[in-house]
Design a protein around this motif. Structure first.
Motif, PDB file in Angstrom:
ATOM      1  N   CYS A   2      30.053  24.356  51.724  1.00  0.00           N
ATOM      2  CA  CYS A   2      31.405  24.482  51.189  1.00  0.00           C
ATOM      3  C   CYS A   2      32.204  23.199  51.422  1.00  0.00           C
ATOM      4  O   CYS A   2      31.710  22.102  51.173  1.00  0.00           O
ATOM      5  N   ASN A  56      34.614  21.200  39.112  1.00  0.00           N
ATOM      6  CA  ASN A  56      35.661  22.167  38.852  1.00  0.00           C
ATOM      7  C   ASN A  56      36.614  21.590  37.801  1.00  0.00           C
ATOM      8  O   ASN A  56      37.130  20.490  37.992  1.00  0.00           O
ATOM      9  N   PRO A  61      30.365  33.834  35.556  1.00  0.00           N
ATOM     10  CA  PRO A  61      29.661  34.454  36.691  1.00  0.00           C
ATOM     11  C   PRO A  61      28.306  35.027  36.302  1.00  0.00           C
ATOM     12  O   PRO A  61      27.349  34.964  37.085  1.00  0.00           O
ATOM     13  N   MET A  74      30.612  30.993  44.627  1.00  0.00           N
ATOM     14  CA  MET A  74      31.740  30.075  44.638  1.00  0.00           C
ATOM     15  C   MET A  74      32.129  29.673  46.062  1.00  0.00           C
ATOM     16  O   MET A  74      31.729  30.298  47.041  1.00  0.00           O
ATOM     17  N   THR A  92      32.092  24.150  45.387  1.00  0.00           N
ATOM     18  CA  THR A  92      31.060  25.020  44.835  1.00  0.00           C
ATOM     19  C   THR A  92      29.809  24.259  44.434  1.00  0.00           C
ATOM     20  O   THR A  92      28.689  24.673  44.727  1.00  0.00           O
ATOM     21  N   GLY A 105      29.146  25.992  47.912  1.00  0.00           N
ATOM     22  CA  GLY A 105      29.507  27.398  47.918  1.00  0.00           C
ATOM     23  C   GLY A 105      29.768  27.918  49.320  1.00  0.00           C
ATOM     24  O   GLY A 105      29.468  27.259  50.314  1.00  0.00           O
ATOM     25  N   TYR A 113      29.998  36.494  45.569  1.00  0.00           N
ATOM     26  CA  TYR A 113      30.198  35.477  44.537  1.00  0.00           C
ATOM     27  C   TYR A 113      31.506  34.719  44.694  1.00  0.00           C
ATOM     28  O   TYR A 113      31.552  33.504  44.574  1.00  0.00           O
ATOM     29  N   ARG A 114      32.596  35.415  44.981  1.00  0.00           N
ATOM     30  CA  ARG A 114      33.894  34.761  45.089  1.00  0.00           C
ATOM     31  C   ARG A 114      34.594  35.266  46.348  1.00  0.00           C
ATOM     32  O   ARG A 114      35.483  36.113  46.292  1.00  0.00           O
ATOM     33  N   HIS A 115      34.187  34.740  47.494  1.00  0.00           N
ATOM     34  CA  HIS A 115      34.751  35.187  48.766  1.00  0.00           C
ATOM     35  C   HIS A 115      36.114  34.528  48.974  1.00  0.00           C
ATOM     36  O   HIS A 115      36.230  33.304  49.003  1.00  0.00           O
ATOM     37  N   LEU A 116      37.155  35.354  49.119  1.00  0.00           N
ATOM     38  CA  LEU A 116      38.515  34.854  49.233  1.00  0.00           C
ATOM     39  C   LEU A 116      39.013  34.934  50.675  1.00  0.00           C
ATOM     40  O   LEU A 116      38.465  35.678  51.505  1.00  0.00           O
TER      41      LEU A 116
END
Length: 425
Positions: free
Chosen positions: A234, A297, A303, A336, A340, A380, A386-389
């Protein structure tokens, strides 16, 4: 003169030979828990028993001498295994040695001592967790692989020399606090993060957090150059190289260090100092959640289409990249992160791309050598989410025991245990 063994002793010897056996841990689609299988192999090495990593044989299987204790441990951890006679295992080694087969048998000699670079503070009030998880610490814990944590003070005090393998936790090495200012500058965890980092910088004799992080980055570079193994995911990937390139240049806005950016910052970057990336452009908007043009980006994939392919290397000629890409599949679901994927045009020619999304012209998994050591950058945040917030609950890996994306992390952890072979190319 040749003498025959006494009949009773001969029976004992023959019985012993017949019982001699090997535990084979298959790593193909039949394996019940790929992630814990690495932990079993690590545990065997920690018991001073050598193991084999059978590259490209049934998904990169493991093997070691049989014992009741090892068998019980496999049963306890839910790892599928096979007990095979040594004669059959020798046949497998002969099959692998066939020059027509793209396989190799790598001897694993000693479990590496692992360090995770991560802060020791807690962000979220009333809990014992940070507002984001870390894939490496999650998988190490799940696989039951021991590790120790270190942070800035320990790195600056040259404690890295005590470890064989270093993971850089989700981190911003540019001193911009993850560029979370626009979305989270009023959040209690963000204010604590800033205060903690500033106190840590002062305690180590630095005026700015960016100077502290640069000191850490340089110590890590010394560690790798001296023969260490470094793995980053990341934002710890691109921010690491950006910090190296910006050595002596103020690239931070007043939100992060109290004064402005050097107007000539872009022109003053020195790409000869970086590990993997070159010719990138800094993101000049200090409120943008992005560091530079390294990260791909926006990305031209949905996805549903977000997959990357692992390259197929020659096991006998290129054992290092072959180890790092061992898997039971060749196509891995993308995921992500703040960083990414890496734009191909910014990757140095000396760096090896291990996995890429070719239609999107982006690399997801890269590897290189610096001095006597190695580094791996993996884009990532969480291979199983997939999209860890921020503030999302941490991933439960018991629900993802066969994750191909997490296997790539564990390949890197076992890599330092391998008996080194000279590269043939």
């Amino acid at each position: 003169m040749y003498r025959k063994l006494p009949l009773l002793l001969l029976f004992v010897v023959l019985a012993t030979v017949a019982r001699a056996s090997t535990i084979l841990i298959p790593m193909d689609e039949t394996q019940t828990d790929h992630l814990k299988a690495y932990g079993i192999t690590f545990w065997v090495l920690n018991n001073d028993i050598e193991a084999w990593w059978l590259l490209n044989y049934r998904g990169g299987s493991f093997a070691f001498q049989h014992s009741r204790a090892f068998e019980r441990e496999c049963l306890t951890r839910g790892v599928k295994y096979e007990v095979i006679p040594d004669t059959r295992f020798n046949g497998i080694l002969e099959e692998i040695a066939d020059p027509e087969r793209n396989m190799d048998a790598m001897k694993l000699e000693k479990a590496p001592k692992i360090a995770v670079y991560t802060p020791d503070y807690n962000f979220r009030e009333g809990t014992e967790v940070q507002p984001w998880d870390d894939a490496v610490t999650l998988v190490l814990t799940y696989a039951e692989i021991p590790y120790e944590t270190i942070y800035d003070t320990e790195v600056l005090n040259d404690e890295l020399a005590e470890y064989d393998w270093l993971h850089l936790h989700h981190e911003d090495f540019t001193g911009q606090f993850g560029r979370f200012y626009r979305s989270f500058h009023t959040a209690p965890w963000y204010r604590r993060q800033v205060a903690y980092q500033e106190e840590l910088a002062a305690a180590n004799g630095y005026e700015k957090v960016s100077q502290l992080k640069l000191g850490v980055v340089k110590k890590v570079r010394e560690y790798v150059g001296g023969g260490g193994f470094m793995f980053a995911m990341c934002s710890a990937t691109d921010s690491y190289d950006i910090a190296l390139a910006a050595d002596g240049v103020d690239i931070n806005a007043q939100y992060y260090d109290g004064d402005g950016i050097d107007p000539q910052a872009q022109e003053k970057l020195d790409f000869s100092k970086t590990f993997a990336f070159e010719n990138f452009q800094l993101e000049r908007n200090p409120l943008e959640y992005e560091f530079s043009s390294i990260d791909h980006n926006p990305r031209p994939v949905t996805p549903e289409q977000d997959y990357f392919t692992l390259f197929d290397f020659s096991a006998k000629w290129d054992p290092v990249p072959t180890m790092l890409t061992q898997n039971h599949v060749r196509t891995v679901k993308g995921f992500m992160g703040q960083t990414t994927a890496f734009r191909n045009q910014h990757i140095k020619s000396s760096v090896l791309v291990l996995g890429e999304n070719k239609p999107a012209s982006e690399a997801r998994y890269i590897h290189g050598q610096f001095g006597e050591g190695f580094f791996t950058f993996y884009g990532g945040h969480d291979p199983a989410d997939y999209r860890h917030l921020v503030n999302d609950p941490e991933t439960d890996l018991s629900l993802h025991p066969n994750s191909p994306g997490y296997r790539l992390i564990l390949n890197n952890i076992l890599f330092p245990a391998a008996k080194k072979k000279k590269r043939k190319t």
